[in-house]
Design a protein around this motif. Structure first.
Motif, short mmCIF file in Angstrom:
data_model
loop_
_atom_site.label_atom_id
_atom_site.label_comp_id
_atom_site.label_asym_id
_atom_site.label_seq_id
_atom_site.Cartn_x
_atom_site.Cartn_y
_atom_site.Cartn_z
N ASN A 49 0.81 -1.21 0.00
CA ASN A 49 0.00 0.00 0.00
C ASN A 49 0.84 1.27 0.00
N GLN A 50 2.08 1.16 0.44
CA GLN A 50 2.95 2.32 0.41
C GLN A 50 4.31 1.93 -0.14
N TYR B 258 -2.50 4.83 -7.43
CA TYR B 258 -1.63 5.54 -6.51
C TYR B 258 -1.35 6.95 -7.03
N PHE C 2 5.21 9.04 -1.51
CA PHE C 2 3.89 8.44 -1.60
C PHE C 2 2.84 9.38 -1.02
N SER D 130 -2.98 5.57 -1.79
CA SER D 130 -3.35 4.41 -2.62
C SER D 130 -4.85 4.23 -2.55
#
Lengths: 113, 114
Positions: free
Chosen positions: A99-100, B33, B45, B48
């Motif tokens: 997810n990251q 993402y 980041f 998501s």
């Protein structure tokens, strides 16, 4: 959380010479490791990834990387570089959920004719 | 080969204005993402997204940010009130399924906040 350190911000190398781009990571859990390449004005393209199994991973364009758990490293290598390898290279780490992704600051590889 | 596309390639806006960055992921991909890259810094980041909801978000992704998949093809990032420090390259990425699948990145949108 994970983090990635790319020790060299710029690496100049002569054409047909070998190159190694260094990447170290830190994590309290098992990780997946990735190398991406970014050509000018383009998005990131996956070169190779380590998920499990053999610690030596081969990718596209003749690149390979070796996962070293004891040294928490995932260095990228190519035995003979070409002018077209001039680009920005990013190392990234992810936990197993994916997810990251955590990226390093990148290494600018310049191949000199 | 299928690819992720992003529009616009460059967006210039005034501080305080709202911007929407658009992405078209690869058609059969399920995970989406957003990342950003401030000039000279690492790719970070942001968020998501899976099954029409946020899976994970970083501390950067505060209340000023939102994402949406308004239809079957687009994936958008909205910044409600832009700040100077939002100036960056924003990358969209998509993947078919698990993390073991390859993330495909778009070419990015360069956002400049004046």
């Amino acid at each position: 959380a994970q983090s990635v350190t790319q020790l060299d911000s710029q690496v100049p190398v002569f054409e047909e010479a070998p190159v190694e781009l260094r990447c170290n990571y830190s994590s309290s859990v098992s990780v997946y490791l990735f190398w991406y390449v970014q050509y000018p004005n383009q998005g990131l393209q996956l070169l190779l990834k380590y998920l499990s199994g053999s610690t030596l991973v081969k990718g596209i364009n003749g690149f390979e990387a070796e996962f070293n758990k004891s040294q928490t490293s995932f260095h990228l290598r190519k035995p003979s570089v070409h002018i077209s390898d001039t680009a920005e290279y990013f190392c990234a780490v992810s936990d197993h959920t994916g997810n990251q992704f955590y990226f390093g600051t990148g290494t600018s590889l310049t191949v000199i004719p | 080969e299928p690819e992720v596309t992003q529009t616009p390639s460059h967006q210039v806006t005034q501080m305080g204005q709202e911007v929407i960055l658009r992405c078209v992921p690869i058609s059969n991909h399920l995970y989406f993402y957003w990342y950003r890259q401030i000039l000279g810094q690492k790719v970070e980041f942001l968020v998501s997204f899976y099954n029409n909801e946020i899976s994970e978000k970083s501390e950067i992704f505060d209340d000023q940010f939102s994402v949406e998949r308004p239809d079957g093809s687009n994936f958008t990032l909205k910044i409600r009130s832009t700040k100077l420090e939002d100036s960056a390259m924003y990358f969209c990425a998509s993947t078919l399924g698990l993390v073991t699948d390859t993330q495909y990145f778009g070419p990015g949108t360069r956002l400049t906040v004046l």
